[in-house]
Design a protein around this motif. Structure first.
Motif: not given
Ligand code: BGC
Ligand code: CA
Length: 160
Positions: A116-120, A123-125, A134-137
């Motif tokens: 399910g990542e990266p899911n923004q 606002e996750e950059d 890994w994950n966008d945060e």
């Protein structure tokens, strides 16, 4: 500032000098040295500045073997900032060494996204790695650790 770690062992037969290719507190793997700060610290920018002050940068993870090594070394299951961001252009993930991991929704290089990542979300950059992947945060999230990387020092034979 390249201080080699020296451990002198004085034995019956004389003095043996053991040199590590990494500074104290750094872990060596495949010609690189890694510094792992467990959560929590501060923003991605703070983590990057800290790594640069230590003579390295946030880690660039190039392959599964490197990711596996780092994953095994994590003490905390929480997030650790890595050198990957899409702050410049949404959806184009660029490593701090300027190589592109992903653009246009397509992975160009090795990635290890959690499902399910990266899911923004919002606002996750900025990207973290944890034991789960890994994950966008949010880049200013302050409860993550970080992983720095630098080239290992070339071991040289000390003169007697
Ligand atoms: C995180 C997001 C993540 C989501 C997954 C949130 O708490 O901030 O980055 O994608 O959890 O469910
Ligand atoms: Ca996310």
């Amino acid at each position: 500032m390249n201080s080699l770690s020296l451990i002198c062992i004085i034995g019956l037969s004389g003095i043996a000098i053991v040199q590590s290719a990494c500074d104290w507190g750094w872990k060596e793997y495949n010609g690189k040295c890694y510094y792992i700060q467990a959560p929590s610290v501060q923003s991605w920018d703070y983590a990057r500045t800290t790594c640069q002050a230590k003579g390295g940068d946030l880690v660039v993870i190039n392959n599964q073997a490197e990711n596996d090594f780092l994953r095994r070394k994590l003490i905390s299951s929480g997030g650790h900032w890595i050198g990957l961001t899409d702050a410049e252009s949404e959806g184009t993930f660029v490593w701090v060494d300027t190589t592109f991991a992903r653009t246009g929704g397509k992975d160009l290089l090795y990635t290890n996204w959690q499902d399910g990542e990266p899911n923004q979300l919002g606002e996750e950059d900025c990207i973290t790695m944890s034991t789960g992947g890994w994950n966008d945060e949010d880049c200013s999230t302050s409860d993550n650790g970080y992983i720095c990387e630098k080239t290992s020092l070339t071991a040289s034979t000390p003169s007697a």
